[in-house]
Design an enzyme around this catalytic site. Structure first.
Site, PDB file in Angstrom:
ATOM      1  N   THR A 287       0.898  -1.088  -0.058  1.00 60.10           N
ATOM      2  CA  THR A 287       0.205   0.001  -0.068  1.00 60.10           C
ATOM      3  C   THR A 287       0.770   1.159   0.085  1.00 60.10           C
ATOM      4  OG1 THR A 287      -1.702  -1.244   1.337  1.00 60.10           O
ATOM      5  CG2 THR A 287      -1.795   1.307   1.209  1.00 60.10           C
TER       6      THR A 287
ATOM      7  N   LYS B 286      -7.705   1.637  -2.512  1.00 56.12           N
ATOM      8  CA  LYS B 286      -7.276   1.322  -1.283  1.00 56.12           C
ATOM      9  C   LYS B 286      -7.594   2.121  -0.487  1.00 56.12           C
ATOM     10  CE  LYS B 286      -5.484  -1.013   2.068  1.00 56.12           C
ATOM     11  NZ  LYS B 286      -4.229  -1.850   2.183  1.00 56.12           N
TER      12      LYS B 286
ATOM     13  N   LYS C  49      -0.850   5.166   8.473  1.00 61.21           N
ATOM     14  CA  LYS C  49      -0.086   5.212   7.276  1.00 61.21           C
ATOM     15  C   LYS C  49      -1.094   5.360   6.137  1.00 61.21           C
ATOM     16  CE  LYS C  49       2.009   2.154   3.825  1.00 61.21           C
ATOM     17  NZ  LYS C  49       2.635   0.809   3.566  1.00 61.21           N
TER      18      LYS C  49
END
Length: 292
Positions: free
Chosen positions: A92, A167, A242
């Site tokens: 990611t 995402k 994050k």
């Protein structure tokens, strides 16, 4: 297929093991010797370096911490990997980094796709991950059977970078909804409302959402949620911080008036500075109680 798997940590290790179970010849590399040994015990062939793992691969899969790691890895291995190798990054990372990685691979004569995942360590182990894929149609078709060996759902979201976009948008929804659910439970506590009563109402009404019915932030209503296991992740607070940071970067870059998303990023950034980093992201409810 012959597959190189680079990054054999908590997610990459079980994902590579599932590829071995599916009959693929998997060559793996990780800087952490312990992770490499665990992967080898599951049937992955341990390589001496990332370039060694990727040398004869039909497909190179990366699962790395940041976009910088992915870009550096691609710069290292793309020049020596045989022509027209398919690269699939399951990390990611920032959308801009994903697109830069795809360009670097194409410039070296290869093909690339971004395929970040949802489902956490449990999903990686059980091969029930969801893959969000950004790729050309032909490259998606080539990678889909391999990704399906590691997951239950593989969604083609568009061209390069689209998987990462999906995402971070999904996790912005998730982070914000977990904060809202947690705030509602803390308010319910102050009003004398039992956890189970609030759950029974909201889970069958307009407040229903994944953060409530699957990952409920209080112990009791959902026995399998991390709240009932001391907030053991799951999906760690550091990872949510994050991902929301990546979403916040994209929000600012594209001028979106995402006030709730930006505030959620701030809340999780503060949460991850302390014990929350290693706890499930639903433990943010404890931070809300402490600040109330």
């Amino acid at each position: 297929m012959t597959i190189a798997f680079i990054g054999l940590g908590n997610m990459g290790g079980p994902m590579a093991a599932n590829l071995v179970k599916a009959g693929h010849d998997v060559h793996g590399f990780d800087l952490d010797e312990a992770a490499l040994e665990r992967a080898a015990a599951s049937g992955v062939r341990a390589a001496r370096s990332a370039a060694d793992a990727a040398g004869d691969a039909d497909l190179v899969i990366t699962m790395l911490p940041t976009g910088r790691h992915v870009l550096d890895c691609y710069a290292d291995i793309a020049p020596t990997t045989r022509a027209d190798t398919l690269f699939a990054d399951c990390s990611t990372i920032d959308v801009a980094d994903a697109r830069a990685a795809a360009r670097s691979v194409a410039d070296a004569g290869h093909r690339a796709l971004d395929a970040p995942v949802s489902g956490g360590v449990m999903g990686a182990t059980a091969a029930t991950l969801t893959f969000m894929v950004g790729a050309a149609d032909a490259d998606f078709a080539a990678a889909e059977p391999v990704l399906s060996a590691m997951g239950r759902r593989v969604v083609h979201c568009g061209g390069p970078g689209a998987g990462q976009a999906a995402k971070i948008c999904n996790n912005m929804i998730l982070g914000a909804s977990m904060i809202a659910v947690s705030e509602a439970f803390v308010l319910g506590e102050r009003l004398g409302l039992p956890h189970q009563a609030l759950f029974d109402v909201a889970s069958a009404a307009s407040g229903q959402c994944w953060a409530l019915t699957v990952n409920c932030p209080v112990p009791g209503p959902v026995p399998g949620s991390p709240a009932g296991n001391g907030y053991r992740p799951g999906f760690a607070g550091a990872l949510m911080a994050k991902d929301l940071g990546l979403a916040a970067n994209a929000v600012r870059a594209h001028g979106v008036a995402a006030e709730i998303g930006l505030r959620a990023a701030e809340i999780y950034a503060a949460f991850a500075e302390g014990d929350g980093a290693g706890q499930d992201f639903s433990a943010v409810i404890n931070s809300i109680r402490e600040r109330s």
